[in-house]
Design a protein around this motif. Structure first.
Motif, PDB file in Angstrom:
ATOM      1  N   MET A   1       0.833  -1.195   0.000  1.00  0.00           N
ATOM      2  CA  MET A   1       0.000   0.000   0.000  1.00  0.00           C
ATOM      3  C   MET A   1       0.876   1.257   0.000  1.00  0.00           C
ATOM      4  N   ASN A   2       0.440   2.260  -0.752  1.00  0.00           N
ATOM      5  CA  ASN A   2       1.100   3.565  -0.718  1.00  0.00           C
ATOM      6  C   ASN A   2       0.477   4.361   0.428  1.00  0.00           C
ATOM      7  N   TYR A   3       1.166   4.385   1.558  1.00  0.00           N
ATOM      8  CA  TYR A   3       0.590   4.992   2.753  1.00  0.00           C
ATOM      9  C   TYR A   3       0.374   6.498   2.592  1.00  0.00           C
ATOM     10  N   ARG A   4       1.232   7.169   1.853  1.00  0.00           N
ATOM     11  CA  ARG A   4       1.072   8.620   1.705  1.00  0.00           C
ATOM     12  C   ARG A   4      -0.198   8.944   0.923  1.00  0.00           C
ATOM     13  N   ASP A   5      -0.418   8.230  -0.192  1.00  0.00           N
ATOM     14  CA  ASP A   5      -1.625   8.473  -0.981  1.00  0.00           C
ATOM     15  C   ASP A   5      -2.877   8.110  -0.187  1.00  0.00           C
ATOM     16  N   ALA A   6      -2.824   6.985   0.522  1.00  0.00           N
ATOM     17  CA  ALA A   6      -3.992   6.542   1.289  1.00  0.00           C
ATOM     18  C   ALA A   6      -4.335   7.543   2.386  1.00  0.00           C
ATOM     19  N   ALA A   7      -3.323   8.107   3.019  1.00  0.00           N
ATOM     20  CA  ALA A   7      -3.582   9.090   4.072  1.00  0.00           C
ATOM     21  C   ALA A   7      -4.179  10.372   3.490  1.00  0.00           C
ATOM     22  N   ARG A   8      -3.672  10.803   2.340  1.00  0.00           N
ATOM     23  CA  ARG A   8      -4.221  12.008   1.710  1.00  0.00           C
ATOM     24  C   ARG A   8      -5.685  11.797   1.332  1.00  0.00           C
ATOM     25  N   ASP A   9      -6.001  10.605   0.848  1.00  0.00           N
ATOM     26  CA  ASP A   9      -7.369  10.324   0.430  1.00  0.00           C
ATOM     27  C   ASP A   9      -8.356  10.426   1.589  1.00  0.00           C
ATOM     28  N   ARG A  10      -7.880  10.198   2.808  1.00  0.00           N
ATOM     29  CA  ARG A  10      -8.784  10.175   3.972  1.00  0.00           C
ATOM     30  C   ARG A  10      -8.575  11.377   4.890  1.00  0.00           C
ATOM     31  N   LEU A  11      -7.903  12.396   4.394  1.00  0.00           N
ATOM     32  CA  LEU A  11      -7.576  13.545   5.225  1.00  0.00           C
ATOM     33  C   LEU A  11      -8.832  14.291   5.675  1.00  0.00           C
ATOM     34  N   ASP A  12      -9.799  14.474   4.792  1.00  0.00           N
ATOM     35  CA  ASP A  12     -11.006  15.215   5.160  1.00  0.00           C
ATOM     36  C   ASP A  12     -11.741  14.520   6.301  1.00  0.00           C
ATOM     37  N   LEU A  13     -11.827  13.203   6.253  1.00  0.00           N
ATOM     38  CA  LEU A  13     -12.492  12.465   7.322  1.00  0.00           C
ATOM     39  C   LEU A  13     -11.727  12.623   8.630  1.00  0.00           C
ATOM     40  N   LEU A  14     -10.407  12.558   8.541  1.00  0.00           N
ATOM     41  CA  LEU A  14      -9.585  12.725   9.743  1.00  0.00           C
ATOM     42  C   LEU A  14      -9.833  14.097  10.374  1.00  0.00           C
ATOM     43  N   ILE A  15      -9.846  15.143   9.563  1.00  0.00           N
ATOM     44  CA  ILE A  15     -10.061  16.494  10.100  1.00  0.00           C
ATOM     45  C   ILE A  15     -11.437  16.602  10.741  1.00  0.00           C
ATOM     46  N   ASP A  16     -12.433  16.014  10.111  1.00  0.00           N
ATOM     47  CA  ASP A  16     -13.780  16.031  10.685  1.00  0.00           C
ATOM     48  C   ASP A  16     -13.800  15.355  12.050  1.00  0.00           C
ATOM     49  N   HIS A  17     -13.160  14.208  12.155  1.00  0.00           N
ATOM     50  CA  HIS A  17     -13.137  13.504  13.434  1.00  0.00           C
ATOM     51  C   HIS A  17     -12.339  14.272  14.484  1.00  0.00           C
ATOM     52  N   ALA A  18     -11.231  14.889  14.078  1.00  0.00           N
ATOM     53  CA  ALA A  18     -10.438  15.672  15.024  1.00  0.00           C
ATOM     54  C   ALA A  18     -11.246  16.850  15.557  1.00  0.00           C
ATOM     55  N   LEU A  19     -11.964  17.533  14.688  1.00  0.00           N
ATOM     56  CA  LEU A  19     -12.778  18.663  15.128  1.00  0.00           C
ATOM     57  C   LEU A  19     -13.891  18.206  16.071  1.00  0.00           C
ATOM     58  N   ARG A  20     -14.452  17.033  15.823  1.00  0.00           N
ATOM     59  CA  ARG A  20     -15.482  16.513  16.722  1.00  0.00           C
ATOM     60  C   ARG A  20     -14.897  16.236  18.101  1.00  0.00           C
ATOM     61  N   LEU A  21     -13.695  15.704  18.151  1.00  0.00           N
ATOM     62  CA  LEU A  21     -13.067  15.466  19.451  1.00  0.00           C
ATOM     63  C   LEU A  21     -12.751  16.782  20.158  1.00  0.00           C
ATOM     64  N   VAL A  22     -12.237  17.764  19.418  1.00  0.00           N
ATOM     65  CA  VAL A  22     -11.924  19.055  20.031  1.00  0.00           C
ATOM     66  C   VAL A  22     -13.194  19.710  20.557  1.00  0.00           C
ATOM     67  N   ALA A  23     -14.295  19.570  19.831  1.00  0.00           N
ATOM     68  CA  ALA A  23     -15.559  20.178  20.240  1.00  0.00           C
ATOM     69  C   ALA A  23     -16.197  19.478  21.433  1.00  0.00           C
ATOM     70  N   CYS A  24     -15.653  18.331  21.814  1.00  0.00           N
ATOM     71  CA  CYS A  24     -16.141  17.610  23.000  1.00  0.00           C
ATOM     72  C   CYS A  24     -15.163  17.912  24.136  1.00  0.00           C
ATOM     73  N   GLU A  25     -15.459  18.920  24.930  1.00  0.00           N
ATOM     74  CA  GLU A  25     -14.524  19.372  25.960  1.00  0.00           C
ATOM     75  C   GLU A  25     -14.287  18.282  27.005  1.00  0.00           C
ATOM     76  N   SER A  26     -13.037  18.187  27.464  1.00  0.00           N
ATOM     77  CA  SER A  26     -12.665  17.064  28.332  1.00  0.00           C
ATOM     78  C   SER A  26     -11.591  17.461  29.338  1.00  0.00           C
ATOM     79  N   PRO A  27     -11.889  18.425  30.207  1.00  0.00           N
ATOM     80  CA  PRO A  27     -10.880  18.810  31.198  1.00  0.00           C
ATOM     81  C   PRO A  27     -10.609  17.697  32.197  1.00  0.00           C
ATOM     82  N   SER A  28      -9.344  17.523  32.542  1.00  0.00           N
ATOM     83  CA  SER A  28      -8.989  16.566  33.581  1.00  0.00           C
ATOM     84  C   SER A  28      -9.763  16.916  34.852  1.00  0.00           C
ATOM     85  N   GLY A  29     -10.268  15.887  35.533  1.00  0.00           N
ATOM     86  CA  GLY A  29     -10.949  16.118  36.798  1.00  0.00           C
ATOM     87  C   GLY A  29     -12.424  16.422  36.687  1.00  0.00           C
ATOM     88  N   ASP A  30     -12.983  16.485  35.484  1.00  0.00           N
ATOM     89  CA  ASP A  30     -14.415  16.723  35.297  1.00  0.00           C
ATOM     90  C   ASP A  30     -15.051  15.404  34.858  1.00  0.00           C
TER      91      ASP A  30
END
Length: 374
Positions: A1-30
């Motif tokens: 597998m060409n890992y660089r091409d495969a990662a580029r192909d799925r970059l939009d999905l990765l960014i969407d998932h990262a933004l969803r995690l960032v939007a779910c606030e998670s302070p230590s101790g809460d």
């Protein structure tokens, strides 16, 4: 597998998932926020691993774990989903992707890195043998010192050939090959209260004693060997019209060796009062052992970069600790900083550069592939 091409192909999905995690606030101790975050991590991970993560709760803190395939554990992917940001931070620092950067609380430390590691694992999952022998552990108190996670971390890493940590990279994209050990203390002064107008002479001023001790404490650092000793947050007394009978200061210690941590510990425990009638009480100790470098694992990552046509990675030693300190100190080869390239951790400027993301995923995937291939 060409890992660089495969990662580029799925970059939009990765960014969407990262933004969803960032939007779910998670302070230590809460607890409530961490529970919601752990559930989201488990669900997003399922899109990459084909199975929802197991939420393992220890002393009220939720950690997320995957044990993939059969047979003995061979590689541990290790990160955390908690952040230093209190609930409500999104109101002034929203989760956004614009201007070539992904922004928001925890974007760099380390929610984007988590999704990068998930995607890298998903790409390797398509190879013969899949992810057999890979564990993924996402702790819920990494920013707070991993007190509840440490036993899980050490158990999951035992017997592994390597631990890969997708914490944020160095400022130039460097891989983190060594980290300082950390000790945290609270130095407390016990004095005697008195009325400052009627009979101040009957008091023992804890604030004055603390003021005398702080320069002594700060002087325990040794720049020649990289040891820092920093008095940080503190307080004096409880009333504006009382000779203070209590005073306290937190002390942050960072050192490259166990011997230096032990030296500072002994010196702090040997402090003596300068003010007659005052008493010193020290709380705390070492929270993270130093993370020694793994030259062989870094060399393997460099070989992966060459095979992918990427620039050779640089290595960097840093003062901040991570969960990788525990695994490296236990003798398991550990490579850190495999996550996002960006900066501003713990500040309003926290951000991730989007351009390097796909190549970082490819590097992680190729390295993991090589480790699983033996």
């Amino acid at each position: 597998m060409n890992y660089r091409d495969a990662a580029r192909d799925r970059l939009d999905l990765l960014i969407d998932h990262a933004l969803r995690l960032v939007a779910c606030e998670s302070p230590s101790g809460d607890p409530g926020a961490l529970e919601r975050s752990a559930g989201l991590v488990a669900m997003i991970g399922a899109a990459y691993f084909g199975v929802r993560g197991e939420v393992v709760t220890r002393d009220g803190v939720p950690h997320v774990r995957w044990r993939l395939g059969h047979g003995p554990r061979r590689v541990l992917v290790l990160g955390h989903h908690d952040t230093v940001w209190p609930v409500g931070s999104l109101q002034r620092l929203p989760a956004v992707a614009d201007g070539g950067a992904l922004r928001g609380p925890g974007s760099y430390d380390m929610k984007t890195g988590l999704v990068q590691a998930f995607l890298a694992c998903a790409l390797v999952r398509e190879r013969p043998g899949g992810l057999a022998g890979v564990s993924v552990l996402v702790t819920g108190d990494g920013e707070a010192g991993s007190a509840t996670a440490r036993a899980l971390i050490e158990r999951e890493s035992a017997g592994c050939a390597a631990v890969l940590v997708p914490e944020g990279a160095g400022p130039g994209g460097e891989l983190l090959t060594a980290r300082k050990g950390v000790a945290r203390y609270r130095l407390e002064v016990v004095g005697r209260a008195a009325h400052p107008g009627l009979e101040p002479e009957r008091g023992v001023n804890a604030g004055l004693e603390l003021a005398a001790q702080i320069p002594v404490v700060a002087g325990l650092g040794d720049a020649s060997v990289g040891t820092t000793v920093v008095p940080t947050a503190g307080s004096i007394g409880t009333s504006v019209n009382t000779v203070p009978d209590t005073a306290r200061v937190a002390v942050d210690v960072r050192a490259r060796t166990d011997a230096e941590l032990a030296r500072v510990d002994a010196a702090l425990r040997g402090l003596t009062p300068r003010t007659p009638g005052a008493r010193l009480v020290l709380h705390g100790g070492v929270t993270h052992p130093p993370m020694p470098p793994s030259a062989d694992l870094f060399a393997l990552a460099a070989a992966s970069a060459a095979a992918l046509g990427l620039d050779p990675p640089a290595d960097l030693a840093v003062g901040a600790a991570s969960d990788g300190n525990f695994t490296a100190a236990a003798g398991v080869p550990t490579l850190d900083g495999l996550g996002a390239v960006g900066g501003g951790a713990h500040t309003p400027d926290e951000h991730v550069l989007i351009a390097p993301i796909a190549d970082r995923v490819a590097l992680f995937a190729h390295l993991l592939d090589r480790l699983l291939a033996g």
